[in-house]
Design a protein around this motif. Sequence first.
Motif, PDB file in Angstrom:
ATOM      1  N   LYS A  37       7.796  -3.923   2.262  1.00  6.81           N
ATOM      2  CA  LYS A  37       6.950  -5.127   2.227  1.00  6.81           C
ATOM      3  C   LYS A  37       7.858  -6.320   2.030  1.00  6.81           C
ATOM      4  CE  LYS A  37       3.233  -2.713   0.068  1.00  6.81           C
ATOM      5  NZ  LYS A  37       2.530  -2.458  -1.188  1.00  6.81           N
TER       6      LYS A  37
ATOM      7  N   GLU B 182      -9.969   3.236  -1.156  1.00 12.63           N
ATOM      8  CA  GLU B 182      -9.492   1.918  -1.619  1.00 12.63           C
ATOM      9  C   GLU B 182      -8.062   1.658  -1.134  1.00 12.63           C
ATOM     10  OE1 GLU B 182     -12.235   1.959  -5.655  1.00 12.63           O
ATOM     11  OE2 GLU B 182     -10.064   2.226  -5.858  1.00 12.63           O
ATOM     12  N   LYS B 183      -7.227   2.686  -1.222  1.00 15.86           N
ATOM     13  CA  LYS B 183      -5.815   2.531  -0.842  1.00 15.86           C
ATOM     14  C   LYS B 183      -5.670   2.233   0.658  1.00 15.86           C
ATOM     15  CE  LYS B 183      -1.455   2.605  -1.464  1.00 15.86           C
ATOM     16  NZ  LYS B 183      -0.907   1.322  -1.834  1.00 15.86           N
TER      17      LYS B 183
ATOM     18  N   ASP C  32      -7.635  -5.333   9.181  1.00 13.90           N
ATOM     19  CA  ASP C  32      -8.880  -5.090   8.440  1.00 13.90           C
ATOM     20  C   ASP C  32     -10.110  -5.687   9.127  1.00 13.90           C
ATOM     21  OD1 ASP C  32      -7.268  -7.331   7.517  1.00 13.90           O
ATOM     22  OD2 ASP C  32      -8.971  -7.821   6.225  1.00 13.90           O
TER      23      ASP C  32
ATOM     24  N   LEU D 117      -7.855   0.850   2.595  1.00 15.24           N
ATOM     25  CA  LEU D 117      -8.348  -0.502   2.887  1.00 15.24           C
ATOM     26  C   LEU D 117      -7.275  -1.539   2.549  1.00 15.24           C
ATOM     27  CD1 LEU D 117     -10.587  -2.359   3.834  1.00 15.24           C
ATOM     28  CD2 LEU D 117     -11.570  -2.299   1.542  1.00 15.24           C
ATOM     29  N   GLU D 118      -6.583  -1.293   1.416  1.00 15.72           N
ATOM     30  CA  GLU D 118      -5.469  -2.175   1.018  1.00 15.72           C
ATOM     31  C   GLU D 118      -4.399  -2.205   2.132  1.00 15.72           C
ATOM     32  OE1 GLU D 118      -2.398  -1.307  -2.348  1.00 15.72           O
ATOM     33  OE2 GLU D 118      -4.406  -1.180  -3.190  1.00 15.72           O
ATOM     34  N   GLU D 119      -4.093  -1.011   2.666  1.00 12.40           N
ATOM     35  CA  GLU D 119      -3.074  -0.944   3.734  1.00 12.40           C
ATOM     36  C   GLU D 119      -3.552  -1.645   5.001  1.00 12.40           C
ATOM     37  OE1 GLU D 119      -0.961   3.249   2.331  1.00 12.40           O
ATOM     38  OE2 GLU D 119      -2.367   3.276   3.991  1.00 12.40           O
TER      39      GLU D 119
ATOM     40  N   GLN E  71     -10.347   6.710  -4.486  1.00 13.88           N
ATOM     41  CA  GLN E  71      -9.010   6.084  -4.502  1.00 13.88           C
ATOM     42  C   GLN E  71      -8.401   6.041  -3.100  1.00 13.88           C
ATOM     43  OE1 GLN E  71      -9.644   8.485  -6.907  1.00 13.88           O
ATOM     44  NE2 GLN E  71      -9.833   7.099  -8.644  1.00 13.88           N
TER      45      GLN E  71
ATOM     46  N   ARG F 207      -2.834  -6.232   8.557  1.00 10.48           N
ATOM     47  CA  ARG F 207      -3.628  -7.263   9.280  1.00 10.48           C
ATOM     48  C   ARG F 207      -4.466  -6.651  10.408  1.00 10.48           C
ATOM     49  NH1 ARG F 207       1.599 -10.582   8.833  1.00 10.48           N
ATOM     50  NH2 ARG F 207       1.523 -11.023   6.617  1.00 10.48           N
TER      51      ARG F 207
ATOM     52  N   LYS G  30      -5.426  -4.161   5.164  1.00  4.39           N
ATOM     53  CA  LYS G  30      -5.283  -5.620   4.925  1.00  4.39           C
ATOM     54  C   LYS G  30      -3.824  -6.027   5.086  1.00  4.39           C
ATOM     55  CE  LYS G  30      -9.337  -6.306   2.067  1.00  4.39           C
ATOM     56  NZ  LYS G  30      -9.894  -6.142   0.740  1.00  4.39           N
ATOM     57  N   GLU G  31      -2.917  -5.259   4.467  1.00  5.21           N
ATOM     58  CA  GLU G  31      -1.479  -5.574   4.554  1.00  5.21           C
ATOM     59  C   GLU G  31      -1.000  -5.544   6.009  1.00  5.21           C
ATOM     60  OE1 GLU G  31      -0.012  -3.747   0.299  1.00  5.21           O
ATOM     61  OE2 GLU G  31       0.631  -2.758   2.139  1.00  5.21           O
TER      62      GLU G  31
END
Length: 325
Positions: free
Chosen positions: A29, A168-169, A180, A171-173, A165, A178, A175-176
């Motif tokens: 990242k 959630e994880k 989502d 979805l976070e990825e 979990q 781009r 977003k990271e």
Amino acid sequence: MSFVEYSDCIQDGDVAIVYLGHESMTPVKVKRGAQTQTRYGVIRHSTDLIGQRYGSKVTCSKGGWVYVLHPTPELWTVNLPHRTQILYTTDIATITMMLELKPGSVVCESEPQLLKLHIIVSVSPVFILPVCVCVSGTGSGSLSHAILRTIAPTGHLHTVEFHQQRSEKVLEEFKEHRVDHLVTVRNQDACKDGFGVTGVADAVFLDIPSPWEAVKHAKAAMKKHGGRVCSFSPCIEQVQKTCEAFSDQGFEEINSIEVLLRVHDVRTVYLPLPDFGPDPSVQIQPDSTITPPQNHASIAVKTTIPPRDVQGHTGYLTFATKPRT
Ligand SMILES: C[S@@+](CC[C@H](N)C(=O)[O-])C[C@H]1O[C@@H](n2cnc3c(N)ncnc32)[C@H](O)[C@@H]1O
């Protein structure tokens, strides 16, 4: 940077793939002020990464160098943090094609026997249609990234994962990475509660232990004019139950295949030259000094040898078509 769009230069907030060697890559990242330790020394994000072109060779603090690559779903598959078993590119490529997810017209034909794969592909000029796909379970998101790249920019992925979990994880990825805006992640049980959508999906993919329990929900999620469905299962008993469920629910063209990769070895082999005897058109004088043909002359030829046994069973892919209702 986005997993569905290429950018030339590395920017703050990107996820880049640091390539240290054939068997060694790591996702990073990118963050202004941050540093990444490698066996070749430190990479300073502000000076070594931000503003550099993707594909650049970056020299680390100990003098060794690495390449910094733009992320792709294929690179993500071999570098992602595993939270589950994942699907790999050999299966993913077949799934993408057989579910007809590629923009444009893709015609596929496969033989109806298990373990045989025969595909005829014809591609017509590309046009982009809105495509909607449902997937369960999301797992580590390996397949999801490939689907998202394929259905962008107008498609949508509805993905269902009952482990909180994990949902959630992933979805976070998303977003990271781009992507989502192209995906809805639902934390629910696909066998009990389905996909959370009705009559919208062009394709459904199942990678859960009891896919047969989700087949009726897959049918409900799909468009009235029909579509394609695929289920991945490691065991043949799961395949049998899923085929029965597809048949009971009125699906057609039910095919199960296994995709195995055969890596051929390149070898040099020596082939004997045939001895056809003396050339009858050549008159040989009794006192001539022509050299007789060599009995064991041979030539070196490069060839490939397929492996005797193919290991690497991942699972069976069962495809079916929902007809127009
Ligand atoms: C093998 S993993 C999927 C891997 C994924 N295809 C990938 O490529 O990363 C299976 C996932 O399905 C989830 N799962 C199992 N049964 C489920 C169900 N009934 N509803 C939703 N998710 C389920 C598990 O929690 C697990 O994360």
